[in-house]
Write an enzyme that holds these catalytic residues in place. Structure first.
Site, PDB file in Angstrom:
ATOM      1  N   GLY A  28      -7.867   2.809   2.852  1.00 35.55           N
ATOM      2  CA  GLY A  28      -6.624   3.280   2.208  1.00 35.55           C
ATOM      3  C   GLY A  28      -5.663   4.000   3.221  1.00 35.55           C
ATOM      4  O   GLY A  28      -5.931   4.341   4.496  1.00 35.55           O
ATOM      5  N   TYR A  29      -4.368   4.279   2.693  1.00 33.44           N
ATOM      6  CA  TYR A  29      -3.327   4.820   3.720  1.00 33.44           C
ATOM      7  C   TYR A  29      -2.842   6.169   3.206  1.00 33.44           C
ATOM      8  O   TYR A  29      -2.297   6.208   1.963  1.00 33.44           O
ATOM      9  CB  TYR A  29      -2.451   3.654   3.775  1.00 33.44           C
ATOM     10  CG  TYR A  29      -2.833   2.512   4.866  1.00 33.44           C
ATOM     11  CD1 TYR A  29      -2.866   2.657   6.020  1.00 33.44           C
ATOM     12  CD2 TYR A  29      -3.258   1.574   4.006  1.00 33.44           C
ATOM     13  CE1 TYR A  29      -3.044   1.663   6.966  1.00 33.44           C
ATOM     14  CE2 TYR A  29      -3.945   0.405   4.838  1.00 33.44           C
ATOM     15  CZ  TYR A  29      -3.727   0.470   6.228  1.00 33.44           C
ATOM     16  OH  TYR A  29      -4.203  -0.650   7.026  1.00 33.44           O
ATOM     17  N   LEU A  30      -3.090   7.060   3.923  1.00 30.61           N
ATOM     18  CA  LEU A  30      -2.492   8.378   3.685  1.00 30.61           C
ATOM     19  C   LEU A  30      -0.913   8.214   3.775  1.00 30.61           C
ATOM     20  O   LEU A  30      -0.129   8.961   3.245  1.00 30.61           O
ATOM     21  CB  LEU A  30      -2.953   9.407   4.447  1.00 30.61           C
ATOM     22  CG  LEU A  30      -4.346   9.894   4.137  1.00 30.61           C
ATOM     23  CD1 LEU A  30      -5.103  10.771   5.504  1.00 30.61           C
ATOM     24  CD2 LEU A  30      -4.723  10.784   2.771  1.00 30.61           C
ATOM     25  N   GLU A  82      -2.161   6.569  -1.046  1.00 29.03           N
ATOM     26  CA  GLU A  82      -1.444   5.800  -1.476  1.00 29.03           C
ATOM     27  C   GLU A  82      -2.148   4.788  -2.527  1.00 29.03           C
ATOM     28  O   GLU A  82      -3.339   4.559  -2.145  1.00 29.03           O
ATOM     29  CB  GLU A  82      -0.444   4.868  -0.598  1.00 29.03           C
ATOM     30  CG  GLU A  82       0.446   5.971   0.230  1.00 29.03           C
ATOM     31  CD  GLU A  82       0.942   5.165   1.372  1.00 29.03           C
ATOM     32  OE1 GLU A  82       0.938   3.835   1.343  1.00 29.03           O
ATOM     33  OE2 GLU A  82       1.676   5.915   2.070  1.00 29.03           O
TER      34      GLU A  82
END
Length: 155
Positions: A28-30, A82
């Site tokens: 996942g992407y911060l 996100e």
């Protein structure tokens, strides 16, 4: 800390017979802003935190910093990411002096199979397997951070 990488679509599953390893990856992407992506990844039983800068004009090179972190911390950080998760299996294939990583995507990106090869210079040549298709290195749609927000199934 500069990553030099080329990306290709894959034309068949013949690469699976050549793979010497495979691992399930969830990430996942911060932050998915192209100028500074911050990724959390669980690969097998290991956790990683990765920061990448924006690609140069050719799309081949960019800053990359990665650190292994405890898997329990990676799991907690994934909860802060996100919306959307990249879910894929990564196959590693040896060819001459290189390792080609082939990602078979699931979920929202089902049907996408993409290969990446890291090089020592932007002009370095490499042995090209028959299943390696169209080059998509400079096509931003094939960046995982983009796929996270614009899944392949919606193209």
């Amino acid at each position: 800390m500069i990553e030099i990488e080329r990306k290709f679509l894959v034309t068949s599953d013949a690469f699976k017979k050549e793979a010497f390893t495979q691992n399930r990856i969830k990430q996942g992407y911060l932050n998915s802003v192209p100028e500074r992506t911050v990724r959390v990844r669980i690969k097998g039983n290991k956790g990683f935190l990765t920061i990448k800068g924006i690609s140069n004009d050719s799309g081949l090179s960019r800053f990359e910093w990665e650190k292994e972190i405890p898997i329990d911390e990676a799991e907690k950080l994934l909860l802060l990411c996100e919306a959307g998760v990249i879910d894929k299996t990564r196959f590693e294939i040896k060819t001459s002096n290189h390792i080609i990583e082939v990602d078979e995507f699931y979920g929202e990106n089902e049907g996408l199979i993409m290969a990446e090869i890291e090089l020592n210079s932007e002009t370095e040549s490499f042995e090209r397997p028959i299943w390696l298709g169209e080059e998509v290195t400079n096509d931003k749609r094939y960046y995982n951070a983009y796929l996270n927000n614009h899944p392949f199934k919606n193209w």
